[in-house]
Design a protein around this motif. Structure first.
Motif, PDB file in Angstrom:
ATOM      1  N   LEU A  58      -7.418 -39.908  15.605  1.00 10.37           N
ATOM      2  CA  LEU A  58      -7.010 -39.167  13.828  1.00 10.37           C
ATOM      3  C   LEU A  58      -5.357 -38.527  14.397  1.00 10.37           C
ATOM      4  CD1 LEU A  58      -6.942 -39.086  10.705  1.00 10.37           C
ATOM      5  CD2 LEU A  58      -9.088 -37.086  11.269  1.00 10.37           C
ATOM      6  N   ARG A  59      -6.022 -37.288  14.667  1.00 11.75           N
ATOM      7  CA  ARG A  59      -5.018 -35.867  15.619  1.00 11.75           C
ATOM      8  C   ARG A  59      -3.387 -36.718  16.315  1.00 11.75           C
ATOM      9  NH1 ARG A  59      -9.822 -33.000  16.401  1.00 11.75           N
ATOM     10  NH2 ARG A  59      -9.730 -33.870  18.649  1.00 11.75           N
ATOM     11  N   ALA A  60      -3.559 -37.445  16.732  1.00  8.74           N
ATOM     12  CA  ALA A  60      -1.708 -38.618  17.790  1.00  8.74           C
ATOM     13  C   ALA A  60      -1.196 -38.970  16.922  1.00  8.74           C
ATOM     14  CB  ALA A  60      -2.630 -39.568  18.510  1.00  8.74           C
ATOM     15  N   VAL A  61      -2.683 -40.486  15.891  1.00  3.95           N
ATOM     16  CA  VAL A  61      -1.765 -40.768  14.853  1.00  3.95           C
ATOM     17  C   VAL A  61      -1.122 -39.588  13.696  1.00  3.95           C
ATOM     18  CG1 VAL A  61      -1.578 -42.119  12.821  1.00  3.95           C
ATOM     19  CG2 VAL A  61      -2.606 -43.194  15.430  1.00  3.95           C
ATOM     20  N   THR A  62      -1.581 -38.694  12.911  1.00  2.94           N
ATOM     21  CA  THR A  62      -1.441 -38.480  11.871  1.00  2.94           C
ATOM     22  C   THR A  62      -0.984 -36.690  12.326  1.00  2.94           C
ATOM     23  OG1 THR A  62      -3.507 -37.311  11.480  1.00  2.94           O
ATOM     24  CG2 THR A  62      -2.593 -39.637  10.461  1.00  2.94           C
ATOM     25  N   GLY A  63      -1.245 -36.122  12.715  1.00  2.00           N
ATOM     26  CA  GLY A  63      -0.384 -34.782  13.392  1.00  2.00           C
ATOM     27  C   GLY A  63      -1.779 -33.450  12.189  1.00  2.00           C
ATOM     28  N   TRP A  64      -2.761 -34.045  12.065  1.00  2.00           N
ATOM     29  CA  TRP A  64      -3.758 -33.228  11.016  1.00  2.00           C
ATOM     30  C   TRP A  64      -4.498 -32.719  12.053  1.00  2.00           C
ATOM     31  CZ3 TRP A  64      -5.587 -37.239   7.242  1.00  2.00           C
ATOM     32  CH2 TRP A  64      -4.302 -37.585   6.060  1.00  2.00           C
ATOM     33  N   ASN A  65      -5.050 -31.669  12.202  1.00  2.00           N
ATOM     34  CA  ASN A  65      -5.570 -30.320  13.636  1.00  2.00           C
ATOM     35  C   ASN A  65      -7.178 -30.587  12.488  1.00  2.00           C
ATOM     36  OD1 ASN A  65      -3.449 -30.460  16.037  1.00  2.00           O
ATOM     37  ND2 ASN A  65      -2.935 -28.830  14.015  1.00  2.00           N
ATOM     38  N   ILE A  66      -7.489 -31.300  12.344  1.00  2.00           N
ATOM     39  CA  ILE A  66      -9.322 -31.242  11.355  1.00  2.00           C
ATOM     40  C   ILE A  66      -9.390 -31.692  12.672  1.00  2.00           C
ATOM     41  CG2 ILE A  66     -10.386 -32.333   9.872  1.00  2.00           C
ATOM     42  CD1 ILE A  66      -8.553 -33.524   8.306  1.00  2.00           C
ATOM     43  N   THR A  67     -10.576 -30.418  13.097  1.00  3.29           N
ATOM     44  CA  THR A  67     -11.588 -30.666  13.392  1.00  3.29           C
ATOM     45  C   THR A  67     -13.336 -31.486  13.348  1.00  3.29           C
ATOM     46  OG1 THR A  67     -12.398 -28.661  13.295  1.00  3.29           O
ATOM     47  CG2 THR A  67     -11.084 -28.597  14.876  1.00  3.29           C
ATOM     48  N   MET A  68     -13.837 -31.761  14.285  1.00  8.35           N
ATOM     49  CA  MET A  68     -15.075 -32.668  14.060  1.00  8.35           C
ATOM     50  C   MET A  68     -15.622 -31.261  13.408  1.00  8.35           C
ATOM     51  SD  MET A  68     -18.203 -34.163  16.590  1.00  8.35           S
ATOM     52  CE  MET A  68     -16.806 -35.328  17.731  1.00  8.35           C
ATOM     53  N   THR A  69     -16.145 -30.271  13.706  1.00 11.08           N
ATOM     54  CA  THR A  69     -16.174 -29.346  13.130  1.00 11.08           C
ATOM     55  C   THR A  69     -16.188 -29.035  11.309  1.00 11.08           C
ATOM     56  OG1 THR A  69     -17.314 -27.735  15.427  1.00 11.08           O
ATOM     57  CG2 THR A  69     -17.725 -26.597  13.710  1.00 11.08           C
ATOM     58  N   GLU A  70     -14.692 -28.650  11.284  1.00 14.35           N
ATOM     59  CA  GLU A  70     -14.698 -28.987  10.278  1.00 14.35           C
ATOM     60  C   GLU A  70     -15.209 -29.984   9.067  1.00 14.35           C
ATOM     61  OE1 GLU A  70     -10.422 -27.959   7.595  1.00 14.35           O
ATOM     62  OE2 GLU A  70     -10.924 -28.727   9.856  1.00 14.35           O
ATOM     63  N   TRP A  71     -15.261 -31.022   9.470  1.00 18.33           N
ATOM     64  CA  TRP A  71     -15.413 -32.193   8.760  1.00 18.33           C
ATOM     65  C   TRP A  71     -17.330 -31.710   8.524  1.00 18.33           C
ATOM     66  CZ3 TRP A  71     -13.352 -35.980   6.440  1.00 18.33           C
ATOM     67  CH2 TRP A  71     -14.341 -37.113   5.959  1.00 18.33           C
ATOM     68  N   ASN A  72     -17.275 -32.300   9.151  1.00 20.27           N
ATOM     69  CA  ASN A  72     -19.589 -32.128   9.480  1.00 20.27           C
ATOM     70  C   ASN A  72     -19.706 -30.741   8.425  1.00 20.27           C
ATOM     71  OD1 ASN A  72     -19.322 -34.232  10.951  1.00 20.27           O
ATOM     72  ND2 ASN A  72     -19.496 -32.932  12.587  1.00 20.27           N
ATOM     73  N   GLU A  73     -19.040 -29.224   8.555  1.00 22.80           N
ATOM     74  CA  GLU A  73     -19.445 -28.568   7.454  1.00 22.80           C
ATOM     75  C   GLU A  73     -18.899 -28.293   6.593  1.00 22.80           C
ATOM     76  OE1 GLU A  73     -19.078 -24.846  10.510  1.00 22.80           O
ATOM     77  OE2 GLU A  73     -21.241 -25.856  11.704  1.00 22.80           O
ATOM     78  N   VAL A  74     -17.803 -28.598   6.320  1.00 29.52           N
ATOM     79  CA  VAL A  74     -17.321 -29.104   4.521  1.00 29.52           C
ATOM     80  C   VAL A  74     -16.657 -30.044   4.298  1.00 29.52           C
ATOM     81  CG1 VAL A  74     -15.222 -27.871   3.766  1.00 29.52           C
ATOM     82  CG2 VAL A  74     -16.173 -26.553   5.842  1.00 29.52           C
ATOM     83  N   LEU A  75     -15.662 -30.848   4.859  1.00 30.26           N
ATOM     84  CA  LEU A  75     -15.284 -31.790   4.367  1.00 30.26           C
ATOM     85  C   LEU A  75     -15.906 -32.724   3.961  1.00 30.26           C
ATOM     86  CD1 LEU A  75     -11.866 -31.332   6.402  1.00 30.26           C
ATOM     87  CD2 LEU A  75     -12.149 -30.724   3.680  1.00 30.26           C
ATOM     88  N   GLY A  76     -16.596 -33.426   4.963  1.00 30.95           N
ATOM     89  CA  GLY A  76     -17.650 -34.341   4.771  1.00 30.95           C
ATOM     90  C   GLY A  76     -18.623 -33.791   3.875  1.00 30.95           C
ATOM     91  N   PRO A  77     -18.760 -33.352   4.214  1.00 29.40           N
ATOM     92  CA  PRO A  77     -19.885 -32.357   2.632  1.00 29.40           C
ATOM     93  C   PRO A  77     -19.679 -32.433   1.519  1.00 29.40           C
ATOM     94  CG  PRO A  77     -20.790 -31.731   4.771  1.00 29.40           C
ATOM     95  CD  PRO A  77     -19.188 -31.640   5.430  1.00 29.40           C
ATOM     96  N   ARG A  78     -18.345 -32.201   1.534  1.00 20.56           N
ATOM     97  CA  ARG A  78     -17.687 -31.824   0.385  1.00 20.56           C
ATOM     98  C   ARG A  78     -17.546 -33.183  -0.671  1.00 20.56           C
ATOM     99  NH1 ARG A  78     -12.474 -30.989  -2.303  1.00 20.56           N
ATOM    100  NH2 ARG A  78     -12.443 -28.936  -3.377  1.00 20.56           N
ATOM    101  N   MET A  79     -17.301 -34.064   0.162  1.00 16.50           N
ATOM    102  CA  MET A  79     -16.109 -35.122  -0.088  1.00 16.50           C
ATOM    103  C   MET A  79     -18.365 -35.982  -0.408  1.00 16.50           C
ATOM    104  SD  MET A  79     -15.651 -39.332   2.282  1.00 16.50           S
ATOM    105  CE  MET A  79     -17.640 -38.734   3.032  1.00 16.50           C
ATOM    106  N   LEU A  80     -19.608 -35.923  -0.093  1.00 18.61           N
ATOM    107  CA  LEU A  80     -20.295 -36.027  -0.319  1.00 18.61           C
ATOM    108  C   LEU A  80     -21.028 -36.278  -1.204  1.00 18.61           C
ATOM    109  CD1 LEU A  80     -21.863 -38.732   1.514  1.00 18.61           C
ATOM    110  CD2 LEU A  80     -23.880 -36.311   2.230  1.00 18.61           C
ATOM    111  N   THR A  81     -21.040 -35.062  -1.451  1.00 22.51           N
ATOM    112  CA  THR A  81     -21.230 -33.634  -2.994  1.00 22.51           C
ATOM    113  C   THR A  81     -20.787 -34.378  -4.443  1.00 22.51           C
ATOM    114  OG1 THR A  81     -21.904 -31.364  -1.317  1.00 22.51           O
ATOM    115  CG2 THR A  81     -21.485 -31.855  -3.682  1.00 22.51           C
ATOM    116  N   ILE A  82     -19.677 -34.633  -4.008  1.00 19.77           N
ATOM    117  CA  ILE A  82     -18.669 -35.613  -5.057  1.00 19.77           C
ATOM    118  C   ILE A  82     -19.251 -36.316  -5.267  1.00 19.77           C
ATOM    119  CG2 ILE A  82     -16.471 -36.340  -6.212  1.00 19.77           C
ATOM    120  CD1 ILE A  82     -15.091 -33.692  -4.184  1.00 19.77           C
ATOM    121  N   GLN A  83     -19.223 -37.240  -4.337  1.00 18.82           N
ATOM    122  CA  GLN A  83     -19.695 -39.284  -4.411  1.00 18.82           C
ATOM    123  C   GLN A  83     -20.942 -38.815  -5.153  1.00 18.82           C
ATOM    124  OE1 GLN A  83     -19.057 -40.105  -0.032  1.00 18.82           O
ATOM    125  NE2 GLN A  83     -18.665 -42.354  -2.011  1.00 18.82           N
TER     126      GLN A  83
END
Length: 290
Positions: free
Chosen positions: A175-200
């Motif tokens: 993901l980082r190599a293709v997009t240049g986004w510096n999203i970490t696994m911790t950030e996804w597991n603790e914020v971004l992923g739960p945010r998506m799941l909570t909206i759903q």
């Protein structure tokens, strides 16, 4: 369907594709219809022909009726869940227990009873996508398989077959190599992923124009999953409902949801989703919970 000959299976799969039908949803509704016919709930008069287990031609014929919405196909084209509701109206028999669905979506070949397949016992009961085998709930939420991981795979457009647990870190590097986004696994597991799941989850509980899900009733497995497996190497094995309910409570808590699976105010604040508070209020009013 009782069809085990390779040529018969290939023929039906090809026909399903040619008719533009989903192999999982169509296969489920064919099995549903076959069981109702076996039990005498649907008759030859309803079908227009004999529907026998193992009969490739009769299931192919039923597939065509579904695609064209002709005869019994008009009802079955709605899928197993809605077809069960309609057949109950027509026959006066509750056939919901024969429809292996979750939140209205037919479940495919990946069951939970044998303990040999990948979905855990709450895979479908707690999934925000119902019977979708590609988005199963699991504990802990950051494990593989789980909806947080499925959400990452889908968002990153990475095939789940290529991102097994031992290769998970590689997915982040890609993901980082293709997009240049510096999203970490911790950030996804603790914020971004739960945010998506909570909206759903909130969208699921809000329901649609004619269907609403009560988590006290519908956050559960199809009744068939609590029946012992009738045959095979794990014959006699079944899932215990008390185990499922205990896992469900743990799953809710791990995501910051209350006993009904409704996101808590503190969770909304943590995830920056305060705008969902009016929707939460509507959900609680409909469920009559505080």
């Amino acid at each position: 369907l009782g069809i085990f000959q390779p040529e018969g299976i290939v023929y039906l799969v090809s026909k399903c594709n040619d008719l533009g039908l989903c192999g999982i949803q169509c296969g489920n509704v064919l099995g549903f219809a076959g069981e109702l016919y076996q039990r005498g709930i649907l008759t030859r008069e309803d079908m227009g022909f004999e529907l026998r287990w193992g009969d490739v031609k009769s299931f192919a014929r039923l597939m065509e009726l579904i695609a064209r919405r002709e005869g019994i196909g008009e009802i079955l084209a709605e899928g197993s869940y809605r077809a069960a509701l309609k057949i109950k109206e027509l026959k006066g028999v509750d056939v919901a227990k024969y429809a292996v669905c979750e939140k209205g979506e037919a479940i495919g070949a990946h069951g939970i009873r044998s303990g040999l397949d990948y979905p855990p016992v709450i895979a479908y009961a707690c999934s925000v996508q119902g019977g979708d085998h590609t988005s199963v709930a699991g504990l802990p939420p950051e494990r593989v398989p789980s909806e947080l991981m499925s959400g990452f795979q889908d968002s990153a457009v990475i095939c789940g077959f290529n991102l097994k647990e031992k290769y998970y870190e590689l997915g982040w590097k890609m993901l980082r190599a293709v997009t240049g986004w510096n999203i970490t696994m911790t950030e996804w597991n603790e914020v971004l992923g739960p945010r998506m799941l909570t909206i759903q989850r909130v969208m699921l509980l809000l329901g649609g124009p004619d269907l609403f899900w009560d988590p006290r009733i519908h956050d559960d497995n199809p009744s068939r999953f609590y029946e012992p497996l009738p045959s095979g190497p794990r014959a006699g094995r079944a899932v215990k409902r008390e185990e499922v309910m205990a896992e469900k409570r743990r799953y809710y808590a791990s995501l910051g949801w209350d006993e009904y699976g409704i996101p808590k105010p503190s969770t909304l604040k943590k995830l920056g989703l305060e705008k969902l508070e009016p929707a939460i209020k509507r959900i609680k009013e409909r469920l009559r919970v505080s």
